[in-house]
Design an enzyme around this catalytic site. Structure first.
Site, short mmCIF file in Angstrom:
data_model
loop_
_atom_site.label_atom_id
_atom_site.label_comp_id
_atom_site.label_asym_id
_atom_site.label_seq_id
_atom_site.Cartn_x
_atom_site.Cartn_y
_atom_site.Cartn_z
N ASP A 1 -6.02 2.37 -3.96
CA ASP A 1 -7.31 1.93 -3.64
C ASP A 1 -7.45 3.09 -2.33
O ASP A 1 -8.52 3.62 -1.65
CB ASP A 1 -7.62 0.81 -2.58
CG ASP A 1 -6.53 0.72 -1.78
OD1 ASP A 1 -5.31 1.98 -1.36
OD2 ASP A 1 -6.33 -0.58 -0.59
N SER B 1 0.82 -1.33 -0.23
CA SER B 1 -0.24 -0.14 0.03
C SER B 1 1.31 1.05 0.18
O SER B 1 1.85 1.32 -1.21
CB SER B 1 -0.85 0.28 1.32
OG SER B 1 -2.25 1.29 1.14
N ASP C 1 -1.09 1.60 -4.18
CA ASP C 1 -2.07 0.63 -4.51
C ASP C 1 -2.99 0.25 -5.15
O ASP C 1 -4.15 -0.76 -5.22
CB ASP C 1 -1.89 -0.98 -4.18
CG ASP C 1 -2.72 -1.04 -2.45
OD1 ASP C 1 -2.79 0.35 -1.74
OD2 ASP C 1 -4.03 -1.70 -1.75
N ASP D 1 -2.58 5.98 -3.34
CA ASP D 1 -0.66 5.56 -2.45
C ASP D 1 -0.67 4.28 -4.09
O ASP D 1 -1.46 4.55 -5.01
CB ASP D 1 -1.94 5.53 -1.76
CG ASP D 1 -2.85 4.14 -1.91
OD1 ASP D 1 -3.33 3.85 -2.58
OD2 ASP D 1 -3.26 3.07 -0.72
#
Length: 496
Positions: free
Chosen positions: A260, A114, A258, A256
């Site tokens: 999400d 993340s 990834d 960010d």
């Protein structure tokens, strides 16, 4: 020859543990053997609940940090070992691989750390019908798995097999939003896309253009940049202001690592807080019930926009559990959002004879698009749209390299004794910043309310050696100021 390994024991030995969203740890600790074992535990749990069997497919994707391809290969080896077939979705956003898995009725995995630095990584797991929740995590931890003799003395695969060809999941993910919002939804808007090393950077460009907007690529990086949407770096704040002025942008979009968790800056280059973006998105979509963590802006209640607001612990599994409760209570349209801006759609939503299906996992695209479409429809700037909400502002920062045990010990000390004792101790600690403490909330960490309306909320991170500090006040400057002061007090605080 196989070796039986307890996942609970492996977590203790490796330091790769479940946090607020999946398992995370140092890349050096996330050996192929550890990742293989965790994947086997996930698949054994899916088998136990009737969601996986021999010949079953499992989708896998990853972000752009350097260690991700190796970890994806280790996870794929475990899927094959358990008799499954690998659906390689390549390098796409976490919600894109989750949406593919939900649509296909198969489990899915996302290799990502993340927003944290690339010396760490992680694995997110999804059932066939939604994210892995806390009961699922406990069931996975209770598994014992048989590890075959595939690894060398360093825990790495002796013969890592290549992943199968990539399945296109981007097209369906993009179509989900183009079909709902329409091909002219962003017409006349000039939008910067801060790309950095986000896995969804090209998808954002394609979406803006598919919806009729003008997309300008900004700040693309071949080196991984840990963009944290709750604690935006000073250099990213400066860049956004520079780009907004230089290119006369209506807004700047980003996510960010990834993709999400969203980042959205207004026409001045000021990054919007994720919990404000969540309110604006829910309003734009006409949603009536909201689940959101205790750390998020109290404007959600003060606005009077929603029939029900349910506060939760921090982390998407807790938000999802609360969304499920709201839906079971008969609330017609239900969503959730987090302080990081990630938006979860629990029920379908309809507008102008178009329906957007539920996607009960954290998504960055929906809050960005819904808010920008509202900007265009109302003929307002993004800052003017935000000004329609009650004047409450939040800030968040973190103490990095602050051991979790130290954070927990400090909070445990602060919570000792009666409520009166606790409030006196907190007033002594933070009184010079915010005055008298008059209430506490221990839903997740320690959230302190002060008589003059400020909040200071302390919480150990669930996935990194960090202490998070969330603050709220009646101006953005005040929220940021008390955050900085509170972190200084905490840094210097000695237990006992």
């Amino acid at each position: 020859m196989t070796q039986s390994v307890s996942i609970d024991d492996l977590m203790v030995r490796s330091g790769v543990v479940f946090g607020t969203s999946g398992a995370r740890g140092l890349v050096s600790a996330m050996t192929d053997e550890v990742c293989f074992a965790y994947t086997c535990a996930f698949l054994q749990h899916l088998t136990d609940i009737g969601q996986f069997g021999p010949g079953g497919h499992v989708a896998i994707a990853g972000d752009l940090r350097p260690s991700t391809p190796r970890i994806m290969a280790a996870c794929a080896s475990a899927i094959r070992h358990r008799g499954g077939e690998v659906d390689n979705c390549g390098f796409v956003p976490s919600p894109a691989v989750a949406a593919y898995g939900f649509a296909q009725g198969i489990g899915s995995m996302m290799v990502t750390g993340s927003h944290i630095p690339d010396d760490r990584n992680g694995i997110k797991f999804n059932r066939t019908d939604g994210e892995v929740l806390k009961p699922d995590e406990l069931a996975m931890r209770a598994q014992s798995v048989g590890l075959p003799d595939l690894f060398d003395s360093e825990g790495m695969l002796k013969d890592a097999q290549p992943l199968p060809p990539v399945i296109d999941v981007e097209t369906a993910y993009i179509a989900r939003y183009v079909d709902f919002f329409g091909r002219h939804a962003l017409s006349d808007l000039t939008l910067g896309v801060y790309q950095h090393s986000a896995v969804g950077r090209d998808i954002l460009m394609r979406l803006v253009e598919a919806l009729g907007g003008r997309a300008m690529a900004l700040g693309r990086s071949d080196t991984f940049i840990p963009v944290d949407t709750e604690a935006v770096r000073s250099e990213d704040q400066a860049l956004a202001c520079q780009w907004a002025a230089e290119h006369r942008l209506d807004a700047i979009l980003s996510t960010d690592g990834d993709s999400d968790r969203p980042l959205l800056a207004d026409e001045t280059g000021t990054w919007m807080r994720g919990d404000v973006l969540g309110i604006l998105c829910a309003r734009a979509l006409g949603l009536k019930a909201v689940a959101t963590p205790v750390s998020c802006n109290s404007a959600v209640e003060m606005s009077g926009l929603f029939d029900a607001v349910r506060r939760t612990r921090i982390g998407s599994p807790f938000v999802i559990e609360a969304m499920n409760v709201l839906a079971n209570e008969g609330q017609g349209t239900v969503c959730g959002y987090e302080a990081n801006g990630g938006f979860l759609l629990a029920t379908p939503v309809s507008a102008e004879a178009r329906t957007l299906g539920a996607l009960p996992t954290r998504d960055a695209v929906l809050p960005i698009l819904a808010t920008l479409v509202d900007v265009r429809q109302q003929g307002l700037s993004l800052s003017a749209l935000q000004a329609q909400l009650p004047a409450r502002y939040t800030a968040s920062e973190r103490l990095q390299d602050y051991p979790t045990d130290q954070s927990k010990a400090m909070i445990a000390h602060l919570e000792e004794g009666s409520e009166a004792d606790i409030l006196k101790r907190l007033t002594d600690m933070f009184g010079a910043i915010s005055g008298e403490a008059d209430a506490i909330d221990q839903t997740d960490g320690l959230r302190i309310h002060f008589k003059d309306g400020d909040f200071i909320h302390l919480r150990p991170s669930g996935n990194a050696p960090e202490l998070r500090c969330y603050t709220e006040s009646d101006t953005a400057e005040r929220a940021a100021d008390i955050n900085a002061q509170a972190l200084k007090v905490v840094r210097d605080y000695k237990v006992g």
